[in-house]
Every structure is written in structure tokens, then in C-alpha cells.
Design a protein around this motif. Structure first.
Motif, PDB file in Angstrom:
ATOM      1  N   VAL A 173      33.374  -4.745  14.649  1.00  0.00           N
ATOM      2  CA  VAL A 173      32.022  -5.095  14.206  1.00  0.00           C
ATOM      3  C   VAL A 173      32.031  -5.482  12.730  1.00  0.00           C
ATOM      4  O   VAL A 173      31.439  -6.498  12.330  1.00  0.00           O
ATOM      5  CB  VAL A 173      31.039  -3.936  14.458  1.00  0.00           C
ATOM      6  N   ALA A 174      32.725  -4.703  11.914  1.00  0.00           N
ATOM      7  CA  ALA A 174      32.807  -5.014  10.482  1.00  0.00           C
ATOM      8  C   ALA A 174      33.494  -6.357  10.266  1.00  0.00           C
ATOM      9  O   ALA A 174      33.085  -7.154   9.406  1.00  0.00           O
ATOM     10  CB  ALA A 174      33.557  -3.904   9.749  1.00  0.00           C
ATOM     11  N   PHE A 175      34.541  -6.624  11.050  1.00  0.00           N
ATOM     12  CA  PHE A 175      35.273  -7.891  10.958  1.00  0.00           C
ATOM     13  C   PHE A 175      34.366  -9.061  11.329  1.00  0.00           C
ATOM     14  O   PHE A 175      34.337 -10.092  10.643  1.00  0.00           O
ATOM     15  CB  PHE A 175      36.479  -7.817  11.887  1.00  0.00           C
ATOM     16  N   ALA A 176      33.614  -8.905  12.412  1.00  0.00           N
ATOM     17  CA  ALA A 176      32.702  -9.973  12.848  1.00  0.00           C
ATOM     18  C   ALA A 176      31.634 -10.250  11.801  1.00  0.00           C
ATOM     19  O   ALA A 176      31.289 -11.406  11.539  1.00  0.00           O
ATOM     20  CB  ALA A 176      32.057  -9.594  14.176  1.00  0.00           C
ATOM     21  N   LYS A 177      31.127  -9.197  11.184  1.00  0.00           N
ATOM     22  CA  LYS A 177      30.115  -9.379  10.141  1.00  0.00           C
ATOM     23  C   LYS A 177      30.702 -10.068   8.920  1.00  0.00           C
ATOM     24  O   LYS A 177      30.060 -10.923   8.298  1.00  0.00           O
ATOM     25  CB  LYS A 177      29.517  -8.026   9.757  1.00  0.00           C
ATOM     26  N   ARG A 178      31.923  -9.706   8.569  1.00  0.00           N
ATOM     27  CA  ARG A 178      32.563 -10.308   7.393  1.00  0.00           C
ATOM     28  C   ARG A 178      32.684 -11.813   7.550  1.00  0.00           C
ATOM     29  O   ARG A 178      32.498 -12.571   6.600  1.00  0.00           O
ATOM     30  CB  ARG A 178      33.949  -9.684   7.194  1.00  0.00           C
ATOM     31  N   LEU A 207      41.206 -12.028  16.850  1.00  0.00           N
ATOM     32  CA  LEU A 207      41.479 -10.615  16.579  1.00  0.00           C
ATOM     33  C   LEU A 207      41.802  -9.915  17.888  1.00  0.00           C
ATOM     34  O   LEU A 207      41.186 -10.190  18.916  1.00  0.00           O
ATOM     35  CB  LEU A 207      40.258  -9.947  15.938  1.00  0.00           C
ATOM     36  N   CYS A 208      42.759  -8.995  17.848  1.00  0.00           N
ATOM     37  CA  CYS A 208      42.975  -8.054  18.944  1.00  0.00           C
ATOM     38  C   CYS A 208      42.572  -6.685  18.411  1.00  0.00           C
ATOM     39  O   CYS A 208      43.233  -6.151  17.517  1.00  0.00           O
ATOM     40  CB  CYS A 208      44.427  -8.030  19.403  1.00  0.00           C
ATOM     41  N   PRO A 209      41.483  -6.103  18.902  1.00  0.00           N
ATOM     42  CA  PRO A 209      41.027  -4.812  18.377  1.00  0.00           C
ATOM     43  C   PRO A 209      42.085  -3.723  18.444  1.00  0.00           C
ATOM     44  O   PRO A 209      42.213  -2.903  17.521  1.00  0.00           O
ATOM     45  CB  PRO A 209      39.822  -4.476  19.260  1.00  0.00           C
ATOM     46  N   GLU A 210      42.861  -3.690  19.532  1.00  0.00           N
ATOM     47  CA  GLU A 210      43.852  -2.635  19.699  1.00  0.00           C
ATOM     48  C   GLU A 210      45.010  -2.783  18.719  1.00  0.00           C
ATOM     49  O   GLU A 210      45.447  -1.807  18.088  1.00  0.00           O
ATOM     50  CB  GLU A 210      44.359  -2.633  21.148  1.00  0.00           C
ATOM     51  N   ILE A 211      45.516  -4.016  18.577  1.00  0.00           N
ATOM     52  CA  ILE A 211      46.595  -4.246  17.613  1.00  0.00           C
ATOM     53  C   ILE A 211      46.122  -3.936  16.200  1.00  0.00           C
ATOM     54  O   ILE A 211      46.859  -3.379  15.383  1.00  0.00           O
ATOM     55  CB  ILE A 211      47.095  -5.706  17.708  1.00  0.00           C
ATOM     56  N   ALA A 212      44.868  -4.279  15.903  1.00  0.00           N
ATOM     57  CA  ALA A 212      44.334  -4.087  14.556  1.00  0.00           C
ATOM     58  C   ALA A 212      44.302  -2.622  14.138  1.00  0.00           C
ATOM     59  O   ALA A 212      44.336  -2.315  12.948  1.00  0.00           O
ATOM     60  CB  ALA A 212      42.928  -4.692  14.454  1.00  0.00           C
ATOM     61  N   VAL A 213      44.227  -1.693  15.116  1.00  0.00           N
ATOM     62  CA  VAL A 213      44.219  -0.268  14.754  1.00  0.00           C
ATOM     63  C   VAL A 213      45.574   0.395  14.975  1.00  0.00           C
ATOM     64  O   VAL A 213      45.680   1.612  14.888  1.00  0.00           O
ATOM     65  CB  VAL A 213      43.122   0.522  15.498  1.00  0.00           C
ATOM     66  N   GLY A 214      46.597  -0.414  15.273  1.00  0.00           N
ATOM     67  CA  GLY A 214      47.947   0.135  15.283  1.00  0.00           C
ATOM     68  C   GLY A 214      48.617   0.317  16.624  1.00  0.00           C
ATOM     69  O   GLY A 214      49.749   0.809  16.685  1.00  0.00           O
ATOM     70  N   PHE A 215      47.970  -0.090  17.717  1.00  0.00           N
ATOM     71  CA  PHE A 215      48.653  -0.003  19.004  1.00  0.00           C
ATOM     72  C   PHE A 215      49.824  -0.985  19.037  1.00  0.00           C
ATOM     73  O   PHE A 215      49.719  -2.092  18.514  1.00  0.00           O
ATOM     74  CB  PHE A 215      47.698  -0.321  20.152  1.00  0.00           C
ATOM     75  N   PRO A 216      50.935  -0.605  19.666  1.00  0.00           N
ATOM     76  CA  PRO A 216      52.068  -1.527  19.767  1.00  0.00           C
ATOM     77  C   PRO A 216      51.902  -2.481  20.936  1.00  0.00           C
ATOM     78  O   PRO A 216      51.008  -2.329  21.773  1.00  0.00           O
ATOM     79  CB  PRO A 216      53.243  -0.572  20.026  1.00  0.00           C
ATOM     80  N   THR A 270      33.097  -4.349  23.038  1.00  0.00           N
ATOM     81  CA  THR A 270      31.954  -5.153  23.465  1.00  0.00           C
ATOM     82  C   THR A 270      30.652  -4.395  23.263  1.00  0.00           C
ATOM     83  O   THR A 270      29.655  -4.955  22.773  1.00  0.00           O
ATOM     84  CB  THR A 270      32.103  -5.558  24.942  1.00  0.00           C
ATOM     85  N   ALA A 271      30.637  -3.111  23.628  1.00  0.00           N
ATOM     86  CA  ALA A 271      29.421  -2.308  23.452  1.00  0.00           C
ATOM     87  C   ALA A 271      29.001  -2.249  21.993  1.00  0.00           C
ATOM     88  O   ALA A 271      27.822  -2.408  21.657  1.00  0.00           O
ATOM     89  CB  ALA A 271      29.644  -0.901  23.997  1.00  0.00           C
ATOM     90  N   ALA A 272      29.967  -2.043  21.104  1.00  0.00           N
ATOM     91  CA  ALA A 272      29.654  -1.959  19.671  1.00  0.00           C
ATOM     92  C   ALA A 272      29.154  -3.294  19.141  1.00  0.00           C
ATOM     93  O   ALA A 272      28.212  -3.346  18.338  1.00  0.00           O
ATOM     94  CB  ALA A 272      30.887  -1.498  18.890  1.00  0.00           C
ATOM     95  N   LEU A 273      29.779  -4.396  19.573  1.00  0.00           N
ATOM     96  CA  LEU A 273      29.336  -5.718  19.120  1.00  0.00           C
ATOM     97  C   LEU A 273      27.924  -6.019  19.604  1.00  0.00           C
ATOM     98  O   LEU A 273      27.096  -6.544  18.847  1.00  0.00           O
ATOM     99  CB  LEU A 273      30.311  -6.791  19.615  1.00  0.00           C
ATOM    100  N   ARG A 274      27.635  -5.691  20.843  1.00  0.00           N
ATOM    101  CA  ARG A 274      26.287  -5.946  21.365  1.00  0.00           C
ATOM    102  C   ARG A 274      25.251  -5.084  20.660  1.00  0.00           C
ATOM    103  O   ARG A 274      24.135  -5.546  20.407  1.00  0.00           O
ATOM    104  CB  ARG A 274      26.272  -5.732  22.880  1.00  0.00           C
ATOM    105  N   ALA A 296      38.600   1.056  16.708  1.00  0.00           N
ATOM    106  CA  ALA A 296      38.782  -0.388  16.917  1.00  0.00           C
ATOM    107  C   ALA A 296      37.445  -1.082  17.097  1.00  0.00           C
ATOM    108  O   ALA A 296      37.218  -2.185  16.571  1.00  0.00           O
ATOM    109  CB  ALA A 296      39.673  -0.631  18.127  1.00  0.00           C
ATOM    110  N   ALA A 297      36.532  -0.448  17.831  1.00  0.00           N
ATOM    111  CA  ALA A 297      35.214  -1.039  18.073  1.00  0.00           C
ATOM    112  C   ALA A 297      34.441  -1.204  16.769  1.00  0.00           C
ATOM    113  O   ALA A 297      33.890  -2.281  16.482  1.00  0.00           O
ATOM    114  CB  ALA A 297      34.431  -0.165  19.052  1.00  0.00           C
ATOM    115  N   HIS A 298      34.403  -0.161  15.967  1.00  0.00           N
ATOM    116  CA  HIS A 298      33.647  -0.226  14.711  1.00  0.00           C
ATOM    117  C   HIS A 298      34.308  -1.187  13.716  1.00  0.00           C
ATOM    118  O   HIS A 298      33.612  -1.924  13.003  1.00  0.00           O
ATOM    119  CB  HIS A 298      33.505   1.163  14.114  1.00  0.00           C
TER     120      HIS A 298
END
Length: 201
Positions: free
Chosen positions: A134-139, A80-89, A176-180, A129-131
Motif C-alpha cells: 500500500v505504501a509503495f502504491a501510494k508513493r 512489485l512482488c509483495p512476498e519477495i519485497a519482504v524477504g521470501f526466497p 489485495t484486501a489492504a489495497l482495496r 507485505a500488504a501494508h
């Protein structure tokens, strides 16, 4: 076990195998991946598996490519790329964390900002992206994450100092902060061998 329960169990195992093979093929790993339900899954920055998703349109090379390839064959990897996942080009302007030497936890708390070199405040997207990560990692039940160090999202031992001058400082990115905070163990790409040794005990 009843026949119906056996059918459900087999169907679940088959679905897991298909998913693991699909991931392996997408990442260029071996096609005969066998997914074991008891195997630890690893969330990994997409740039570390060869996807050109970094801010400058490149991937990220690592000395542990052989370990990453084996993890892919084992069906461990969830890229996963957190930034791409929320729409950054890609490419996109570089961004750094600014504000009173704050880090990722401060971004999540609203006391530091993620700002692009053109001056745009993109904190809200980095927080989302951080939140979402976290949801993706839990899934996918990822207990570990290997993320690209230095990034305002994925940095885990250092980040850039907010001056866009190439100077780094100890700290971590917002993802990283959100995952930790969610009890996911985050490792930089320089510690892949150490994580591999831990997983193989």
C-alpha cells in the motif's frame, strides 16, 4: 511562470522521463518511453512482466502480453512482488489462507492465517507485505493494480481453500484486501483488457 519555476518543472519532467525509461528497459519494453504526469500508473505483479518470482520459481503468462508491453512503453507500470519485497526466497513453500473460510481481510484482522504447506505460519510477513505494498502504491500514485489471481497475497477473485488440494474458493489475498481498503482498484490478470479499455476512454 518565473525562470526558477520553469527550471524546477523541467527538472521534474526530466526525472519522470528518466524513471519511465529505466522501468521500461528493466522490463524489456521500448527504450523511448515518454512519461506523462497525467497518466494513470499501474502497480503490477512482477511475475506478470516476466520475472520468475512465484513460489515455484516461475513467472506468470497472460493472454494480454501485448497490452502489458504497451503499458510499459507508456511508462505506466510499477512492478512489485509483495512476498519477495519482504524477504521470501524463490522458490519457497506454497502458502494458503486457512481459518474459517477467511480471506485477506481476515488475515489483516488476525482472524485467519497464512500457512505454508510445511505448517509454518507466515501471517505476520504477509501482513507486512500488504501494508508495504500500500505504501509503495501510494508513493508511485498508483490508482490501479493488476495482481496475480489465486495468490494468498494477490488473489482478487479467488484464492485456494487452505487444504493444499488445488481447490479454490471466492476470495482475495491479504495484499489485495489492504489495497482495496486504501481505495486502489485491484484487477486480476484476466481483466487486463477491461482495465485497458477504461484507461483509454
Amino acid at each position: 511562470m518565473e525562470k526558477s519555476e520553469k527550471r524546477v518543472a523541467l527538472a521534474g519532467a526530466s526525472a519522470g522521463l528518466v524513471q519511465a525509461r529505466r522501468v521500461a528497459l528493466l522490463l524489456g519494453f521500448c527504450a523511448d518511453t515518454v512519461y506523462r504526469p497525467d497518466m494513470d500508473r499501474i502497480l503490477i505483479s512482477a511475475c506478470l512482466v516476466g520475472r520468475p518470482v512465484r513460489y515455484n520459481g516461475t513467472d506468470k503468462t497472460t493472454d494480454a502480453a501485448d497490452i502489458i508491453a504497451r503499458w510499459g512503453c507508456e511508462g505506466r507500470l510499477v512492478p512489485l512482488c509483495p512476498e519477495i519485497a519482504v524477504g521470501f526466497p524463490t522458490p519457497r513453500p506454497p502458502a494458503e489462507i486457512c481459518g474459517m473460510d477467511g480471506g485477506g481481510a481476515d488475515v489483516l484482522a488476525g482472524t485467519a492465517q497464512v500457512v505454508e504447506d510445511i505448517g509454518r505460519d507466515v501471517s505476520a510477513l504477509y501482513i507486512r507485505a500488504a501494508h508495504d505494498t500500500v505504501a509503495f502504491a501510494k508513493r508511485y500514485e498508483c490508482r490501479h493494480a493488476v495482481l496475480t489471481d489465486g495468490s494468498p497475497s494477490c488473489g482478487s477473485t479467488f484464492i485456494y481453500d487452505g487444504t493444499f488440494s488445488g481447490v479454490t474458493r471466492p476470495g482475495m489475498g491479504a495484499t489485495t484486501a489492504a489495497l482495496r481498503q486504501a481505495n486502489v482498484h485491484v484487477w486480476p490478470e484476466t481483466q487486463i483488457a477491461a482495465l485497458d479499455a477504461l484507461l483509454r476512454r
